[in-house]
Motif scaffolding. Structure first.
Motif, PDB file in Angstrom:
ATOM      1  N   UNK A  22      -2.988   4.597 -11.223  1.00 23.25           N
ATOM      2  CA  UNK A  22      -4.359   5.020 -10.920  1.00 23.25           C
ATOM      3  C   UNK A  22      -5.298   4.705 -12.078  1.00 23.25           C
ATOM      4  N   UNK A  23      -4.825   4.899 -13.314  1.00 22.08           N
ATOM      5  CA  UNK A  23      -5.627   4.524 -14.486  1.00 22.08           C
ATOM      6  C   UNK A  23      -5.933   3.033 -14.462  1.00 22.08           C
ATOM      7  N   UNK A  38      -5.703   2.114  -2.051  1.00 20.97           N
ATOM      8  CA  UNK A  38      -4.458   2.796  -2.385  1.00 20.97           C
ATOM      9  C   UNK A  38      -3.866   3.455  -1.155  1.00 20.97           C
ATOM     10  N   UNK A  39      -2.574   3.229  -0.958  1.00 24.89           N
ATOM     11  CA  UNK A  39      -1.802   3.927   0.067  1.00 24.89           C
ATOM     12  C   UNK A  39      -0.714   4.698  -0.666  1.00 24.89           C
ATOM     13  N   UNK A  40      -0.833   6.027  -0.682  1.00 20.89           N
ATOM     14  CA  UNK A  40       0.176   6.836  -1.349  1.00 20.89           C
ATOM     15  C   UNK A  40       1.268   7.215  -0.368  1.00 20.89           C
ATOM     16  N   UNK A  46       1.287   1.912  -2.769  1.00 16.41           N
ATOM     17  CA  UNK A  46       0.923   0.496  -2.724  1.00 16.41           C
ATOM     18  C   UNK A  46      -0.569   0.395  -3.005  1.00 16.41           C
ATOM     19  N   UNK A  47      -0.889  -0.382  -4.030  1.00 20.61           N
ATOM     20  CA  UNK A  47      -2.279  -0.681  -4.356  1.00 20.61           C
ATOM     21  C   UNK A  47      -2.527  -2.125  -3.952  1.00 20.61           C
ATOM     22  N   UNK A  48      -3.395  -2.321  -2.984  1.00 18.66           N
ATOM     23  CA  UNK A  48      -3.779  -3.677  -2.593  1.00 18.66           C
ATOM     24  C   UNK A  48      -5.068  -4.013  -3.327  1.00 18.66           C
ATOM     25  N   UNK A  59       3.244  -2.477  -6.061  1.00 22.03           N
ATOM     26  CA  UNK A  59       4.072  -1.417  -5.511  1.00 22.03           C
ATOM     27  C   UNK A  59       4.533  -0.554  -6.677  1.00 22.03           C
ATOM     28  N   UNK A  60       4.253   0.733  -6.570  1.00 26.30           N
ATOM     29  CA  UNK A  60       4.570   1.681  -7.623  1.00 26.30           C
ATOM     30  C   UNK A  60       5.735   2.542  -7.141  1.00 26.30           C
ATOM     31  N   UNK A  61       6.821   2.490  -7.880  1.00 28.19           N
ATOM     32  CA  UNK A  61       8.013   3.280  -7.549  1.00 28.19           C
ATOM     33  C   UNK A  61       8.379   4.146  -8.747  1.00 28.19           C
TER      34      UNK A  61
END
Length: 104
Positions: A22-23, A38-40, A46-48, A59-61
């Motif tokens: 997010x930062x 952003x799709x949380x 997933x940030x497109x 893709x944030x995992x």
């Protein structure tokens, strides 16, 4: 089109990884002129992102960041430079978040 795919493992967990992403989205991405959505999700976000000549997603995992970027043919010649800068910046950001220093 030229593709850039980068994956970086980390030990941040989902909450810290999400905060870091997010930062990035609200800071560096805006400075680069990227429009982000952003799709949380429960186990990944997933940030497109896009701007003229560039589209992609991060893709944030809990244990990794995966970046998949597509450059149009006008940006394709810059692929090595862009890929190097993305990789270097991601390493720096992760090292700082994990309390260390990036590897050269």
């Amino acid at each position: 089109m030229a593709d850039i795919k980068i994956q970086r493992s980390h030990a941040l967990g989902m909450d810290k990884a999400r905060a870091l992403a997010l930062d990035w989205m609200n800071g560096d991405a805006k400075q680069l002129g990227l429009t982000c959505t952003l799709q949380q999700g429960e186990n990944e976000d997933i940030i497109q992102f896009e701007r003229m000549g560039v589209t992609g997603q991060m893709t944030v995992r809990p244990d990794a960041f995966e970046l998949d970027t597509k450059l149009n043919m006008m940006m394709a010649p810059l692929k090595p430079l862009i890929e190097s800068e993305i990789d270097k910046n991601l390493a720096r950001i992760l090292a700082k978040a994990e309390g260390g220093t990036p590897k050269a």
